[in-house]
Structures are given as C-alpha cells and as structure tokens.
Design an enzyme around this catalytic site. Structure first.
Site, PDB file in Angstrom:
ATOM      1  CE  LYS A  44      15.936   9.413  51.972  1.00 48.96           C
ATOM      2  NZ  LYS A  44      16.152   8.289  52.924  1.00 48.96           N
ATOM      3  CB  CYS A 129       9.725   5.595  56.123  1.00 48.44           C
ATOM      4  SG  CYS A 129      10.985   6.471  57.098  1.00 48.44           S
TER       5      CYS A 129
HETATM    6  C1  DHB Z   1      14.135   6.281  55.671  1.00 44.22           C
HETATM    7  C2  DHB Z   1      14.265   4.949  55.980  1.00 44.22           C
HETATM    8  C3  DHB Z   1      13.480   4.026  55.326  1.00 44.22           C
HETATM    9  O1  DHB Z   1      13.591   2.702  55.585  1.00 44.22           O
HETATM   10  C4  DHB Z   1      12.576   4.450  54.384  1.00 44.22           C
HETATM   11  O2  DHB Z   1      11.819   3.562  53.758  1.00 44.22           O
HETATM   12  C5  DHB Z   1      12.436   5.787  54.087  1.00 44.22           C
HETATM   13  C6  DHB Z   1      13.224   6.697  54.738  1.00 44.22           C
HETATM   14  C7  DHB Z   1      14.950   7.267  56.368  1.00 44.22           C
HETATM   15  O3  DHB Z   1      15.196   7.103  57.565  1.00 44.22           O
HETATM   16  O4  DHB Z   1      15.332   8.257  55.716  1.00 44.22           O
END
Ligand code: DHB
Length: 310
Positions: A44, A129
């Site tokens: 993550k 993101c």
């Molecule tokens: C999140 C979503 C994304 O597309 C990303 O690249 C990083 C984080 C999120 O909302 O946590």
C-alpha cells in the site's frame, strides 16, 4: 513460461496486486506473497506516518460489473511499518515498495530512507493518487514531475518506477514520455484509477461514497480501454530499458493478454482482486495460458507488443 524480468529481478508469474488492494496489513501482504500465481507483491502506498484515510463509505462496487469507485484517502500504516515488513520478510519473490508522499519533501525523505536501507526490492513512486482533498495528481503537472525526478536521481540508485495517472491526449503521451525518458527508470506503471468520477445510486439519487461529495477514482471494466491506450502509447514512446506494468480493467485472462499485446511486462489486478479475492490470480493465469496455447504462442515474449493495426 509466463514469466518476466525487470532489470535483474525475475518474476515467475506476471500477475500481482495493484497498489491499494490487499496490501495494507502484513496479513494481506503475506496472502499475496503466498499465492502460487503471483510474481510479486506491491505494498500500500506509504506516507511518512500512519493515516486513517477518508470517512466511510469510501469504496463501492458499481452494479452490473461495471467497475468500482473509491476515495480511500491513503489509509496506510506508515512508512516504518512497511519498512519493517520488507526487512523481516524472507521471500524470493520481488517486493515493490510503494511511496506516496503528500509533498515533494515527504517523497524525498522516504526515498532517502529506502536508499540508505537494506531493502533489496523495487520502489514505486506514486505520482497519481486522486483522493486526498486539496492535493492534485502530481503527474498531471509535467513541470513538477520532471523536477521531482531530477532531484530523486541525484541520490537514488535503486530500481525505481513511477505510477502514473491515465492520460487522454496524444500530446500528453508525448510530453510525459519525453520527461520519463530523461531518467534511468526501471519501470512505469500505468494506469492508476481514472480520477474523480461520480457514481449515483439509482434508487436514492445519492452519491455512493462519502468523501469529496461522492467523487472518486474509477477502476475495473470501465477503465480498460483507457488503460490499454496508456500501455500502448507509452510502450511506443519509452526507452526499451523502461519496462511497463499494465494496470487497469483486468477481469479475465483475455484482459491480461490484451495488456501484453499492448506491451506490458507485468500486469496488476486491482478492482477484480478486491471483488474476487486471492483466487483471482489462479483463474487469470490459467485463462491466459489457454489463450496463448490457442494462439500458438509458446512464450509471452512472442506475444508482447504484438498488437496489430489496420
Ligand atoms: C489512494 C488511491 C490511489 O489511486 C492512489 O494511487 C493512492 C491512494 C487512496 O485513496 O488511498
């Protein structure tokens, strides 16, 4: 042999999770690593310290298998948590360590720590993101993107790639590729979700997720055509030393095959992994193997990039 390489890293399978899905906790990371059908795992996206993320509901599966919308807001256990995980893990599978600082300085700080650590895997710098209120997707700002990469490569020598948002204009494919080609990137991962879509509940006429008044990143079948276009356009423009991870809209072996035809080296699964669970990798690999056999291909290298035009 459904395998691939990025620099000196060998992948026994080409599939893995897309960052964000099944990779926030050590248990989830272990599940992806333990699958007999994944070639790697990506963590993550980390920020320097733990984040709870946006208020719930923040993830929704759109009816009729159209896809998903999410506005998670970078919930993650913090950089040190993922660093401990990768330091202690005994595995021969490559690990991608994803970082998504909310500022340039955050990214540089985390990359310095990775550079100075014993981490032996690959690093994915997330420039895309869409879900943190007030923070635009970095890679839509070409000048900032070039500036960040310039600073990163003054000190960073480990294998680094970037996670990109989808682009929708040929001029933008040209511009981002010209910038990326200036740097010794190991890979590019395309695409992140299509940012800031809106899904409406048909019974109640309300938005389906709470953050940002319902706006969120779109994934799944709705984004496949955009993902394939980005993989293809970047493969045609990037230096051959920069490998491509194709992400977006994969629900069948046919979808994996189409990413390969467009030039993908590895293929990630996001929405469908969230929906179907870890067994998705076995199904997809078997479906892909059947297609390759049917088409008369004995290796993936023979099929990669072989999209035909008319
Ligand atoms: C999140 C979503 C994304 O597309 C990303 O690249 C990083 C984080 C999120 O909302 O946590």
């Amino acid at each position: 042999q459904l395998t691939a390489n990025i620099q000196n890293y060998h992948f026994d399978h080409i599939l893995l999770n897309a960052a964000g899905v099944m990779c926030q906790t050590t248990t989830e990371l272990d599940t992806v690593l333990a699958s007999d059908y994944t070639g790697a795992v990506v963590t993550k996206s980390a920020t320097p310290t733990l984040r709870e993320g946006n208020p719930e509901p923040r993830y929704f599966e759109i009816p009729n298998h159209l896809g998903t919308i999410n506005s998670m807001g970078l919930p993650n256990a913090g950089f040190d948590y993922y660093m401990s995980y990768v330091s202690e893990k005994q595995t021969t599978k490559p690990i991608f360590f994803s970082v998504a600082g909310l500022s340039k300085q955050d990214n540089l700080d985390m990359l310095h720590q990775l550079q100075d650590s014993d981490f032996k895997g690959l690093i994915e710098l997330n420039l895309s993101c869409p879900n943190v209120p007030g923070k635009p997707q970095t890679a839509y700002d070409f000048e900032t993107t070039e500036q960040i990469l310039s600073e990163v490569f003054t000190f960073f020598t480990k294998p680094l790639g970037v996670k990109l948002p989808p682009y929708f204009d040929i001029a933008h494919f040209d511009m981002i590729a010209d910038i990326l080609n200036k740097f010794p990137l190991a890979f590019v991962n395309t695409i992140n979700s299509i940012g800031n879509g809106l899904v409406i509940d048909e019974v109640t006429d309300t938005v389906v997720i709470k953050p940002k008044s319902g706006f969120g990143g779109i994934g799944g079948p709705l984004v496949k055509a955009t993902a394939l276009a980005n993989v293809r356009a970047l493969r045609q423009r990037l230096n051959s030393s920069i490998k491509i991870i194709g992400t977006g809209g994969v629900t069948t072996g046919r979808d994996v095959y189409e990413h390969i035809l467009c030039g993908a080296d590895l293929v990630e699964v996001g929405s469908q992994l969230a929906i179907e669970g870890i067994d998705v990798f076995e199904r997809l690999e078997k479906e892909l193997a059947d297609i390759l056999t049917e088409k008369g291909y004995t290796t993936l290298d023979d099929a990669r990039g072989q999209l035909k035009t008319i």
